[in-house]
Design a protein around this motif. Structure first.
Motif, PDB file in Angstrom:
ATOM      1  N   ASP A 689       0.834  -1.202   0.000  1.00  0.00           N
ATOM      2  CA  ASP A 689       0.000   0.000   0.000  1.00  0.00           C
ATOM      3  C   ASP A 689       0.868   1.252   0.000  1.00  0.00           C
ATOM      4  OD1 ASP A 689      -2.219  -1.562  -0.007  1.00  0.00           O
ATOM      5  OD2 ASP A 689      -2.489  -1.488   2.194  1.00  0.00           O
ATOM      6  N   GLN A 690       1.958   1.211   0.766  1.00  0.00           N
ATOM      7  CA  GLN A 690       2.861   2.352   0.800  1.00  0.00           C
ATOM      8  C   GLN A 690       3.502   2.568  -0.573  1.00  0.00           C
ATOM      9  OE1 GLN A 690       3.334   4.495   3.216  1.00  0.00           O
ATOM     10  NE2 GLN A 690       4.826   5.685   2.035  1.00  0.00           N
ATOM     11  N   GLN A 691       3.863   1.463  -1.238  1.00  0.00           N
ATOM     12  CA  GLN A 691       4.439   1.585  -2.575  1.00  0.00           C
ATOM     13  C   GLN A 691       3.427   2.139  -3.563  1.00  0.00           C
ATOM     14  OE1 GLN A 691       7.616   1.076  -3.161  1.00  0.00           O
ATOM     15  NE2 GLN A 691       7.359   1.793  -5.264  1.00  0.00           N
ATOM     16  N   ASP A 692       2.175   1.701  -3.415  1.00  0.00           N
ATOM     17  CA  ASP A 692       1.118   2.237  -4.281  1.00  0.00           C
ATOM     18  C   ASP A 692       0.955   3.741  -4.052  1.00  0.00           C
ATOM     19  OD1 ASP A 692       0.742  -0.244  -5.311  1.00  0.00           O
ATOM     20  OD2 ASP A 692      -0.986  -0.731  -4.034  1.00  0.00           O
ATOM     21  N   LYS A 693       1.046   4.145  -2.755  1.00  0.00           N
ATOM     22  CA  LYS A 693       0.949   5.580  -2.469  1.00  0.00           C
ATOM     23  C   LYS A 693       2.110   6.330  -3.105  1.00  0.00           C
ATOM     24  CE  LYS A 693      -1.486   5.056   1.943  1.00  0.00           C
ATOM     25  NZ  LYS A 693      -1.405   5.257   3.402  1.00  0.00           N
ATOM     26  N   THR A 694       3.308   5.715  -3.068  1.00  0.00           N
ATOM     27  CA  THR A 694       4.454   6.356  -3.704  1.00  0.00           C
ATOM     28  C   THR A 694       4.242   6.504  -5.203  1.00  0.00           C
ATOM     29  OG1 THR A 694       5.903   5.407  -2.016  1.00  0.00           O
ATOM     30  CG2 THR A 694       6.956   6.224  -4.040  1.00  0.00           C
ATOM     31  N   ASN A 695       3.731   5.414  -5.824  1.00  0.00           N
ATOM     32  CA  ASN A 695       3.452   5.496  -7.260  1.00  0.00           C
ATOM     33  C   ASN A 695       2.409   6.549  -7.558  1.00  0.00           C
ATOM     34  OD1 ASN A 695       5.258   3.451  -7.594  1.00  0.00           O
ATOM     35  ND2 ASN A 695       3.719   1.831  -7.751  1.00  0.00           N
ATOM     36  N   SER A 696       1.397   6.645  -6.689  1.00  0.00           N
ATOM     37  CA  SER A 696       0.357   7.654  -6.886  1.00  0.00           C
ATOM     38  C   SER A 696       0.942   9.048  -6.771  1.00  0.00           C
ATOM     39  CB  SER A 696      -0.773   7.460  -5.867  1.00  0.00           C
ATOM     40  OG  SER A 696      -1.731   8.460  -5.973  1.00  0.00           O
ATOM     41  N   LEU A 697       1.865   9.233  -5.809  1.00  0.00           N
ATOM     42  CA  LEU A 697       2.513  10.524  -5.665  1.00  0.00           C
ATOM     43  C   LEU A 697       3.326  10.866  -6.905  1.00  0.00           C
ATOM     44  CD1 LEU A 697       3.296  12.974  -3.961  1.00  0.00           C
ATOM     45  CD2 LEU A 697       5.167  11.611  -2.996  1.00  0.00           C
ATOM     46  N   GLN A 698       4.002   9.855  -7.457  1.00  0.00           N
ATOM     47  CA  GLN A 698       4.752  10.086  -8.688  1.00  0.00           C
ATOM     48  C   GLN A 698       3.833  10.484  -9.822  1.00  0.00           C
ATOM     49  OE1 GLN A 698       6.847   6.378  -9.117  1.00  0.00           O
ATOM     50  NE2 GLN A 698       8.702   7.193  -8.155  1.00  0.00           N
ATOM     51  N   ARG A 699       2.660   9.834  -9.870  1.00  0.00           N
ATOM     52  CA  ARG A 699       1.717  10.206 -10.933  1.00  0.00           C
ATOM     53  C   ARG A 699       1.246  11.638 -10.768  1.00  0.00           C
ATOM     54  NH1 ARG A 699      -0.479   5.096  -9.431  1.00  0.00           N
ATOM     55  NH2 ARG A 699       0.124   3.446 -10.878  1.00  0.00           N
ATOM     56  N   ARG A 700       0.959  12.046  -9.502  1.00  0.00           N
ATOM     57  CA  ARG A 700       0.475  13.404  -9.279  1.00  0.00           C
ATOM     58  C   ARG A 700       1.535  14.436  -9.619  1.00  0.00           C
ATOM     59  NH1 ARG A 700      -1.619  11.152  -4.474  1.00  0.00           N
ATOM     60  NH2 ARG A 700      -0.036  12.222  -3.231  1.00  0.00           N
ATOM     61  N   THR A 701       2.791  14.084  -9.478  1.00  0.00           N
ATOM     62  CA  THR A 701       3.853  15.029  -9.798  1.00  0.00           C
ATOM     63  C   THR A 701       4.288  14.923 -11.251  1.00  0.00           C
ATOM     64  OG1 THR A 701       5.481  13.390  -9.035  1.00  0.00           O
ATOM     65  CG2 THR A 701       4.755  15.049  -7.463  1.00  0.00           C
ATOM     66  N   GLY A 702       3.611  14.080 -12.059  1.00  0.00           N
ATOM     67  CA  GLY A 702       3.894  14.030 -13.478  1.00  0.00           C
ATOM     68  C   GLY A 702       4.958  13.039 -13.869  1.00  0.00           C
ATOM     69  N   SER A 703       5.191  11.969 -13.055  1.00  0.00           N
ATOM     70  CA  SER A 703       6.212  10.979 -13.361  1.00  0.00           C
ATOM     71  C   SER A 703       5.575   9.597 -13.414  1.00  0.00           C
ATOM     72  CB  SER A 703       7.321  11.022 -12.299  1.00  0.00           C
ATOM     73  OG  SER A 703       8.275  10.025 -12.548  1.00  0.00           O
ATOM     74  N   ASP A 704       5.919   8.848 -14.453  1.00  0.00           N
ATOM     75  CA  ASP A 704       5.383   7.501 -14.617  1.00  0.00           C
ATOM     76  C   ASP A 704       6.227   6.526 -13.790  1.00  0.00           C
ATOM     77  OD1 ASP A 704       4.068   5.229 -15.565  1.00  0.00           O
ATOM     78  OD2 ASP A 704       5.530   4.992 -17.179  1.00  0.00           O
ATOM     79  N   PRO A 705       5.650   5.815 -12.807  1.00  0.00           N
ATOM     80  CA  PRO A 705       6.450   4.927 -11.954  1.00  0.00           C
ATOM     81  C   PRO A 705       7.027   3.725 -12.684  1.00  0.00           C
ATOM     82  CG  PRO A 705       4.114   4.671 -11.478  1.00  0.00           C
ATOM     83  CD  PRO A 705       4.220   5.834 -12.410  1.00  0.00           C
ATOM     84  N   VAL A 706       6.453   3.370 -13.819  1.00  0.00           N
ATOM     85  CA  VAL A 706       6.937   2.185 -14.546  1.00  0.00           C
ATOM     86  C   VAL A 706       8.249   2.481 -15.263  1.00  0.00           C
ATOM     87  CG1 VAL A 706       6.381   0.512 -16.336  1.00  0.00           C
ATOM     88  CG2 VAL A 706       4.589   1.331 -14.797  1.00  0.00           C
ATOM     89  N   THR A 707       8.316   3.626 -15.939  1.00  0.00           N
ATOM     90  CA  THR A 707       9.477   3.939 -16.767  1.00  0.00           C
ATOM     91  C   THR A 707      10.320   5.084 -16.227  1.00  0.00           C
ATOM     92  OG1 THR A 707       8.179   5.465 -18.093  1.00  0.00           O
ATOM     93  CG2 THR A 707       8.239   3.175 -18.809  1.00  0.00           C
ATOM     94  N   GLY A 708       9.792   5.867 -15.300  1.00  0.00           N
ATOM     95  CA  GLY A 708      10.492   7.056 -14.858  1.00  0.00           C
ATOM     96  C   GLY A 708      10.351   8.239 -15.800  1.00  0.00           C
ATOM     97  N   LEU A 709       9.616   8.046 -16.910  1.00  0.00           N
ATOM     98  CA  LEU A 709       9.356   9.141 -17.844  1.00  0.00           C
ATOM     99  C   LEU A 709       8.163   9.948 -17.367  1.00  0.00           C
ATOM    100  CD1 LEU A 709       9.716   7.061 -21.138  1.00  0.00           C
ATOM    101  CD2 LEU A 709      11.444   8.538 -20.116  1.00  0.00           C
ATOM    102  N   LEU A 710       7.795  10.966 -18.141  1.00  0.00           N
ATOM    103  CA  LEU A 710       6.594  11.733 -17.835  1.00  0.00           C
ATOM    104  C   LEU A 710       5.359  10.856 -18.010  1.00  0.00           C
ATOM    105  CD1 LEU A 710       7.371  15.054 -19.752  1.00  0.00           C
ATOM    106  CD2 LEU A 710       7.557  14.664 -17.302  1.00  0.00           C
ATOM    107  N   ASP A 711       4.329  11.113 -17.192  1.00  0.00           N
ATOM    108  CA  ASP A 711       3.047  10.462 -17.423  1.00  0.00           C
ATOM    109  C   ASP A 711       2.147  11.442 -18.169  1.00  0.00           C
ATOM    110  OD1 ASP A 711       2.412  12.315 -15.529  1.00  0.00           O
ATOM    111  OD2 ASP A 711       1.666  10.900 -14.040  1.00  0.00           O
ATOM    112  N   ARG A 712       0.841  11.116 -18.276  1.00  0.00           N
ATOM    113  CA  ARG A 712      -0.064  11.976 -19.048  1.00  0.00           C
ATOM    114  C   ARG A 712      -0.130  13.378 -18.445  1.00  0.00           C
ATOM    115  NH1 ARG A 712      -4.533  11.550 -22.660  1.00  0.00           N
ATOM    116  NH2 ARG A 712      -4.187   9.329 -22.808  1.00  0.00           N
ATOM    117  N   ARG A 713      -0.217  13.457 -17.098  1.00  0.00           N
ATOM    118  CA  ARG A 713      -0.316  14.781 -16.475  1.00  0.00           C
ATOM    119  C   ARG A 713       0.973  15.572 -16.698  1.00  0.00           C
ATOM    120  NH1 ARG A 713       0.895  17.374 -11.715  1.00  0.00           N
ATOM    121  NH2 ARG A 713      -0.622  18.944 -11.045  1.00  0.00           N
TER     122      ARG A 713
END
Length: 833
Positions: A689-713
């Motif tokens: 769950d903590q890792q999911d929260k980290t991934n969610s935080l990365q998404r909110r800041t515009g980073s894709d957790p899978v590749t480290g590239l930008l996400d849609r946002r």
């Protein structure tokens, strides 16, 4: 006597005999008259006479009929109507008629007509003035609005034509008084006729007005000598009068307002001339402003173009500087790893020689070798410090040291300076107080504070340096106090002494500001005090090393509290490894590996909670070791902190997406190392769950957790910035979307590295999910973007083993929203989190 044109024109509606008598009488009085009693032919007579007053000389019944006809005729309905009652007619019958006046006898005829004409002419003049003022106001409002110049001039010629009754009204623009050509920019005859170039020589009245800068009025074009050379061309057009009014604003000749009358009896009178002069003033100001605006706009565009060119030059120069800086960093790294280590070995063997039995000459040679080796090492350290620049001042090289001994050494070094100024300098530091810090920077802090105290001590002066242990809940600390017996510092100025730009009335230099920076780098604080008994005391505190830093903690017994986390340090330099161990042992259990292969083996065998690893390692490079840990399911969960003296490694680590949770540059801050270690272990200790929260935080800041590239946002945020720049500087901007033929089940770990190799530095890459990638290409049109994508596609297909297709759009030319563009290019819809 006034002419008939000046006295007035009278239409007499009466029987033939009475009408002829009235016409004869009025004609003798100076009026121009015509008479009829019939409605038929009335319109032709009105067109020919252009009457100003109507006189009825018939019976009351017939007068009512004729009055109705007059009110229905367009050219007569606004004229004053008089009735000649005569002596034999009943006055009562005429009173019911809605006329302007009555003539009751022959003696009243001329006075009544003159009165009616004066009233009508005054009314007409007021009406014309009101209309001119209204038209002039409309022209002024148009000239001061945001309309384009062509639209303003079109409105002006239309309004002027309505007021003056001319059949041609045009605005002609020129460049200077002696211009050979002029441009018709607006004309009443044909509103669509604009930007028509004419030769000034073919229009003598226009040439005269431009040369003299004075209005030119041609009252009779068929007789005026000025028009002799063009009279043959004017005859077929029936031109009667011409007025050319120059357009002048602030002594600049801009053009002329051209009026022409070709109607039979019409002419350009004084009122029309004044109106044309007022309109010309308004238009001249508007034309000058438009030209100034055009000039400013062109200048702005030229400046923006020059700015863009300069920006590109600076960008290119910045790129070259970065290359040179990278080369400098590589040289520094070579010096750090390839010069210091051999010198340390030479110095070590030299000291071993001195410890053994040597002859006098051999001992002298060994001492010379050690002395010169130390000199070379000092030069290397100096080179490294200068190469690091500001970063060297804001970082520390930590090691375990005794701050009390450091104070005693600083006092001993400055005793000579104190003796020269008759100052008694002593240290009161009896206890050994161990801490982890940078000896050079702490020594500089003490030297600055003691020198400052010696300078401000009274005569005879006394300066004392004291140390004291402080007990705190979060760990013991040391307090260092440097006191003098000088005049002290006023309480309201104590807060200024460490300010870089404000030192109080007597303070100069940046020494105290630098002391504050160095103390805070060690996690301490510094301040000044003014004791009640006089003088001044500078105090700073530093956290002491925990006992575990020198004495390893015993293993806890069964049932006791959980063991401390285990940290694996992988470092080939023994001194740096020792410092890392000392720093980390204050909170964690530490193991050490000397090269990359040993570190990888220990990580696989003992499964530590964290790995702190240098990048440049023998046998197996730190980057390769981190990739090996990431690729194994047994060790992929272990967080890794990478260390390096190479300033460009951080970008390389992020691009390779090796799974490192943090990066630190050497030399490092001990407090910062502990903070980053604790943060990395929290990530390690967290559950899914903590890792999911980290991934969610990365998404909110515009980073894709899978590749480290930008996400849609992140892509949308970047596009918003690039679109604004593209439209501001009129630069191309292309968006390309790469989509696989089928969904990508597993994302390769080196996907980011593969894509980055084929694009430019300013280009941005985003992963939109399902293996779909988007590439933002600033300053790149569709053709150039297609070349970049075609170069990128084979590498992507090779690493994924899936065929990709690309679609792209010129964002700077497409008006669709970016989300809609992404859909058109085949991007998947956004995920809902």
């Amino acid at each position: 006597m006034l002419s008939s044109e000046q006295r007035g024109r009278v239409l007499v509606l009466a029987a033939k005999a009475a009408g002829d008598a009235l016409v004869e009488r009025l004609t003798a009085s100076g009026y121009q008259c015509a008479s009829t009693e019939r409605e038929t032919g009335l319109a032709e007579m009105v067109d020919q006479l252009q009457p100003e007053v109507v006189l009825l000389a018939v019976t009351a019944k017939r007068a009512a009929e004729l009055l109705e006809t007059v009110r229905k005729t367009d050219k007569l309905q606004r004229l004053p109507v008089l009735v000649d009652q005569g002596r034999a007619r009943s006055a009562e019958a005429f009173k019911r008629l809605a006329v302007d006046d009555f003539v009751r006898g022959a003696d009243e005829l001329v006075p009544r007509l003159e009165s009616a004409l004066r009233a009508w002419r005054l009314k007409e003049r007021e009406e014309r003035i009101r209309m001119r003022m209204g038209m002039l106001l409309e022209i002024t409002q148009a000239a001061t609005s945001s309309l384009e110049l062509e639209e303003i001039l079109r409105i002006a010629v239309e309004k002027v034509g309505q007021v003056t009754g001319t059949d041609r009204c045009s605005v002609v623009l020129v460049e200077g008084s002696h211009a050979r050509t002029a441009t018709v920019v607006a004309t009443q005859e044909d509103p669509s006729l604009v930007q028509l170039d004419i030769e000034v020589a073919r229009y003598p009245e226009l040439r005269r007005a431009l040369e003299t800068r004075q209005p030119v009025l041609i009252e009779e074009a068929q007789r005026d000598p000025l028009m002799a050379e063009v009279r043959t061309s004017l005859l077929p057009q029936g031109v009667k009068s011409i007025l050319v009014q120059p357009l002048i604003c602030q002594d600049d000749l801009l053009g002329a307002l051209f009026l022409r009358v070709s109607k039979g009896e019409a002419s350009i009178g004084r009122d029309e001339q004044e109106f044309a002069e007022a309109v010309a003033g308004v238009l001249a100001n508007s034309i000058r402003n438009a030209r100034l605006h055009t000039a400013v706009k062109k200048k702005r565009e030229d400046l923006e173009l020059a700015y863009v060119e300069r920006y590109r030059e600076l960008n290119d120069a910045n790129r070259r500087l970065k290359e040179l800086n990278r080369l400098k960093d590589e040289i520094i790294a070579v010096c750090s790893h390839d010069l210091r280590a051999p010198l340390q070995v030479l110095l070590g063997h030299g000291r071993l020689l001195l410890e053994g039995p040597l002859e006098a000459q051999q001992k002298q040679s060994a001492e010379a070798m050690i002395r010169q080796g130390r000199k070379i090492l000092t030069l290397v350290e100096s080179l490294l410090e200068k190469g690091k620049g500001e970063a060297a001042r804001l970082s520390i090289e930590p090691r375990v040291l005794d701050v009390a001994q450091l104070c005693r050494d600083a006092v001993a070094e400055l005793e000579i300076l104190a003796a020269e100024k008759a100052v008694s300098l002593r240290s009161e530091c009896p206890d050994s107080l161990m801490l982890i810090g940078d000896e050079v920077k702490l020594h500089e802090v003490l030297q600055n504070l003691i020198s400052n105290a010696i300078q401000h001590a009274s005569d005879p002066g006394v300066v004392v340096v004291r140390t004291q242990r402080l007990s705190r809940p979060d760990g013991d600390a040391v307090r260092v106090m440097v006191s003098d017996n000088g005049v002290g510092i006023p309480p309201d100025e104590l807060h200024l002494v460490f300010d870089r730009y404000r030192h109080g009335p007597k303070g100069t230099g940046l020494g105290l500001a630098i002391c504050k920076e160095f103390v805070e780098l060690h996690g301490g604080e510094i301040w000044a005090e003014s004791p009640a008994d006089g003088g001044c005391t500078f105090v700073f505190t530093l956290p002491l090393a925990q006992e575990a830093a020198r004495n390893p903690r015993p293993q806890p017994a069964p049932g006791a509290a959980p063991e401390q986390p285990r940290v694996l340090v992988v470092e080939d330099e023994p001194e740096i490894a020792a410092v890392l161990s000392e720093v980390l042992r204050s909170k964690y259990r530490v193991e050490v590996a000397r090269d990359g292969a040993e570190g990888l083996a220990k990580a696989r065998a003992s499964r530590p909670d964290l790995v702190v690893m240098d990048v440049f390692l023998p046998k197996l490079d730190g980057l390769d070791a981190a990739m090996a840990l990431k690729s194994s399911s047994d060790t992929a969960h272990i967080p890794v902190i990478l260390l390096s003296a190479h300033q460009g490694v951080a970008d390389k680590v992020r691009a390779l997406n090796l799974g490192a949770v943090d990066y630190m540059a050497k030399p490092f801050n001990a407090v910062e190392l502990l903070n980053r270690t604790e943060r990395a272990l929290k990530l390690r200790q967290g559950d899914k769950d903590q890792q999911d929260k980290t991934n969610s935080l990365q998404r909110r800041t515009g980073s894709d957790p899978v590749t480290g590239l930008l996400d849609r946002r992140g892509l949308l945020l970047r596009l918003e910035q690039e679109v604004a720049r593209s439209r501001r500087y009129h630069r191309a901007l292309t968006l390309a979307v790469l989509r696989p033929d089928r969904e990508l089940e597993v994302m390769p770990s080196n996907m980011a590295e593969v894509m980055r190799k084929r694009v430019r530095h300013p280009d941005s890459i985003a992963h939109l999910g399902l293996g779909v990638f988007a590439v933002v290409l600033p300053e790149c049109n569709a053709d150039a973007a297609r070349t970049v994508i075609n170069r990128l596609m084979p590498d992507v297909e090779q690493v994924t083993s899936i065929e990709y297709r690309a679609a792209m759009a010129d964002v700077s030319q497409d008006s669709d929203p970016v989300e809609k563009l992404l859909e058109k290019l085949g991007a998947p819809p956004p995920e809902v989190h």
